[in-house]
Scaffold this motif. Structure first.
Motif, PDB file in Angstrom:
ATOM      1  N   SER A 104      -2.911  -1.533 -13.472  1.00 32.41           N
ATOM      2  CA  SER A 104      -2.627  -1.401 -12.048  1.00 32.41           C
ATOM      3  C   SER A 104      -2.265   0.041 -11.701  1.00 32.41           C
ATOM      4  O   SER A 104      -1.268   0.581 -12.176  1.00 32.41           O
ATOM      5  CB  SER A 104      -1.465  -2.318 -11.656  1.00 32.41           C
ATOM      6  OG  SER A 104      -0.989  -1.995 -10.355  1.00 32.41           O
TER       7      SER A 104
ATOM      8  N   SER B 260       0.062   3.120  -3.035  1.00 30.81           N
ATOM      9  CA  SER B 260      -1.279   3.694  -3.259  1.00 30.81           C
ATOM     10  C   SER B 260      -1.152   5.179  -3.557  1.00 30.81           C
ATOM     11  O   SER B 260      -0.165   5.829  -3.187  1.00 30.81           O
ATOM     12  CB  SER B 260      -2.156   3.488  -2.021  1.00 30.81           C
ATOM     13  OG  SER B 260      -1.673   4.262  -0.936  1.00 30.81           O
ATOM     14  N   TRP B 261      -2.168   5.751  -4.182  1.00 34.50           N
ATOM     15  CA  TRP B 261      -2.089   7.167  -4.523  1.00 34.50           C
ATOM     16  C   TRP B 261      -2.057   8.033  -3.274  1.00 34.50           C
ATOM     17  O   TRP B 261      -1.400   9.088  -3.252  1.00 34.50           O
ATOM     18  CB  TRP B 261      -3.253   7.561  -5.438  1.00 34.50           C
ATOM     19  CG  TRP B 261      -4.611   7.580  -4.802  1.00 34.50           C
ATOM     20  CD1 TRP B 261      -5.531   6.576  -4.796  1.00 34.50           C
ATOM     21  CD2 TRP B 261      -5.200   8.670  -4.078  1.00 34.50           C
ATOM     22  NE1 TRP B 261      -6.660   6.960  -4.107  1.00 34.50           N
ATOM     23  CE2 TRP B 261      -6.491   8.249  -3.666  1.00 34.50           C
ATOM     24  CE3 TRP B 261      -4.784   9.953  -3.743  1.00 34.50           C
ATOM     25  CZ2 TRP B 261      -7.348   9.047  -2.917  1.00 34.50           C
ATOM     26  CZ3 TRP B 261      -5.642  10.768  -3.008  1.00 34.50           C
ATOM     27  CH2 TRP B 261      -6.901  10.318  -2.608  1.00 34.50           C
ATOM     28  N   GLN B 262      -2.718   7.578  -2.208  1.00 31.71           N
ATOM     29  CA  GLN B 262      -2.702   8.367  -0.979  1.00 31.71           C
ATOM     30  C   GLN B 262      -1.296   8.456  -0.402  1.00 31.71           C
ATOM     31  O   GLN B 262      -0.835   9.545  -0.015  1.00 31.71           O
ATOM     32  CB  GLN B 262      -3.638   7.745   0.064  1.00 31.71           C
ATOM     33  CG  GLN B 262      -5.102   7.736  -0.326  1.00 31.71           C
ATOM     34  CD  GLN B 262      -5.523   6.405  -0.942  1.00 31.71           C
ATOM     35  OE1 GLN B 262      -4.723   5.740  -1.590  1.00 31.71           O
ATOM     36  NE2 GLN B 262      -6.775   6.028  -0.721  1.00 31.71           N
ATOM     37  N   SER B 263      -0.595   7.310  -0.359  1.00 35.08           N
ATOM     38  CA  SER B 263       0.751   7.278   0.205  1.00 35.08           C
ATOM     39  C   SER B 263       1.737   8.073  -0.637  1.00 35.08           C
ATOM     40  O   SER B 263       2.553   8.844  -0.112  1.00 35.08           O
ATOM     41  CB  SER B 263       1.234   5.822   0.327  1.00 35.08           C
ATOM     42  OG  SER B 263       0.421   5.093   1.216  1.00 35.08           O
TER      43      SER B 263
ATOM     44  N   SER C 238       3.672   4.122  -8.737  1.00 37.97           N
ATOM     45  CA  SER C 238       4.978   3.774  -8.171  1.00 37.97           C
ATOM     46  C   SER C 238       6.103   4.009  -9.169  1.00 37.97           C
ATOM     47  O   SER C 238       7.153   4.567  -8.819  1.00 37.97           O
ATOM     48  CB  SER C 238       4.985   2.306  -7.723  1.00 37.97           C
ATOM     49  OG  SER C 238       4.090   2.103  -6.657  1.00 37.97           O
TER      50      SER C 238
ATOM     51  N   GLU D 200       0.811  -1.218   0.000  1.00 30.41           N
ATOM     52  CA  GLU D 200       0.000   0.000   0.000  1.00 30.41           C
ATOM     53  C   GLU D 200       0.845   1.270   0.000  1.00 30.41           C
ATOM     54  O   GLU D 200       0.313   2.372  -0.124  1.00 30.41           O
ATOM     55  CB  GLU D 200      -0.959   0.000   1.184  1.00 30.41           C
ATOM     56  CG  GLU D 200      -2.140  -0.942   1.005  1.00 30.41           C
ATOM     57  CD  GLU D 200      -2.872  -0.684  -0.312  1.00 30.41           C
ATOM     58  OE1 GLU D 200      -3.397   0.428  -0.497  1.00 30.41           O
ATOM     59  OE2 GLU D 200      -2.900  -1.591  -1.160  1.00 30.41           O
TER      60      GLU D 200
ATOM     61  N   HIS E 128      -1.398   1.050  -8.664  1.00 35.34           N
ATOM     62  CA  HIS E 128      -0.237   1.027  -7.782  1.00 35.34           C
ATOM     63  C   HIS E 128       1.053   1.008  -8.606  1.00 35.34           C
ATOM     64  O   HIS E 128       2.009   1.718  -8.283  1.00 35.34           O
ATOM     65  CB  HIS E 128      -0.285  -0.207  -6.885  1.00 35.34           C
ATOM     66  CG  HIS E 128      -1.226  -0.092  -5.733  1.00 35.34           C
ATOM     67  ND1 HIS E 128      -2.582   0.033  -5.899  1.00 35.34           N
ATOM     68  CD2 HIS E 128      -1.008  -0.076  -4.390  1.00 35.34           C
ATOM     69  CE1 HIS E 128      -3.167   0.098  -4.707  1.00 35.34           C
ATOM     70  NE2 HIS E 128      -2.236   0.054  -3.772  1.00 35.34           N
TER      71      HIS E 128
ATOM     72  N   SER F 240      -1.954   8.954 -12.652  1.00 36.34           N
ATOM     73  CA  SER F 240      -3.278   8.679 -12.087  1.00 36.34           C
ATOM     74  C   SER F 240      -4.384   9.023 -13.078  1.00 36.34           C
ATOM     75  O   SER F 240      -5.366   8.280 -13.214  1.00 36.34           O
ATOM     76  CB  SER F 240      -3.466   9.479 -10.790  1.00 36.34           C
ATOM     77  OG  SER F 240      -4.697   9.170 -10.191  1.00 36.34           O
TER      78      SER F 240
ATOM     79  N   GLN G  83       1.184  -6.759  -6.019  1.00 33.25           N
ATOM     80  CA  GLN G  83      -0.188  -6.706  -6.522  1.00 33.25           C
ATOM     81  C   GLN G  83      -0.595  -8.011  -7.210  1.00 33.25           C
ATOM     82  O   GLN G  83      -1.764  -8.383  -7.216  1.00 33.25           O
ATOM     83  CB  GLN G  83      -0.364  -5.533  -7.505  1.00 33.25           C
ATOM     84  CG  GLN G  83       0.074  -4.190  -6.973  1.00 33.25           C
ATOM     85  CD  GLN G  83      -0.420  -3.910  -5.570  1.00 33.25           C
ATOM     86  OE1 GLN G  83      -1.606  -4.036  -5.262  1.00 33.25           O
ATOM     87  NE2 GLN G  83       0.511  -3.543  -4.692  1.00 33.25           N
TER      88      GLN G  83
END
Length: 209
Positions: free
Chosen positions: A131, A52-55, A137, A49, A133, A90, A166
């Motif tokens: 994906s 993830s886009w939040q991280s 990444s 995670e 992620h 994104s 993933q």
């Protein structure tokens, strides 16, 4: 549709090749995710995670803020580029997900359902391709590598690790993460080209001091 394909040998061979590659992709994804419910894989999923886009948004903003606060232009520009590349990746991956749908490996393994086609959906289990992620990444990793070449290998390994997780956790098929990686690399290249300072009339690059 089948009768039309049969009258066009080249089209029929192409369709057969695509079908064969898809079958291989699905079989490989299911095989690699066979232990997805093992506690170790669940733990890996949590580690994954970080992609993830939040991280990655939080990381990019933090790098940008820290660089700005301490007056480190290189660090600030790295944060800016990470943020721009992540946003670009994104946008691309979200657009594709809204255009096509593909069920995730865990849906096939747990429910016996597999489907792909148009249109896209807003339903997570049907958004395997590509994906996100992997896309974000690799976009951020390329930005880090461009700003700090000494970290290129570590950044690439981290992005590849996130992508691999993933697959083993049953969230994506191999082609999903490969497509995501390509999106990330491409998004970073485009965003860097847009943000790159233009040489002045004397040919001096203002980013080089």
């Amino acid at each position: 549709m089948l009768s039309k394909i049969s009258r066009h040998p080249i089209r029929a061979r192409t369709a057969g090749l695509v079908s064969g590659l898809e079958a291989l992709d699905v079989a490989t994804g299911v095989s690699l995710a066979r232990t997805k419910d093992h506690p170790a894989n669940r733990a890996l999923g949590s580690v994954g995670e970080v992609g993830s886009w939040q991280s990655l948004l939080a990381l990019s903003v933090t790098v940008l803020a820290c660089g700005t606060a301490v007056g480190d232009r290189r660090l600030a520009e790295a944060g800016r580029d990470m943020l721009a590349a992540g946003i670009a990746a994104s946008i691309v991956k979200t657009t594709i997900k809204r255009t096509v749908h593909r069920t995730r490996p865990n849906v096939l393994m747990d429910e016996g359902r597999y489907a792909r086609g148009r249109p896209g959906t807003g339903i997570g289990p049907w958004q395997s391709f590509p994906s996100g992620h992997a896309a974000l990444s690799f976009a951020v990793a390329r930005s880090v590598a461009r700003a700090y070449p000494g970290l290129a290998a570590a950044a690439a390994i981290a992005a590849a690790g996130v992508a691999a997780i993933q697959v083993v956790r049953g969230a994506h098929f191999p082609v999903d993460v490969l497509a995501g990686a390509a999106i990330g690399v491409g998004a970073e290249a485009v965003s860097h080209r847009i943000l790159r300072p233009k040489p002045d009339d004397a040919g001096h690059d203002p980013s080089v001091s």
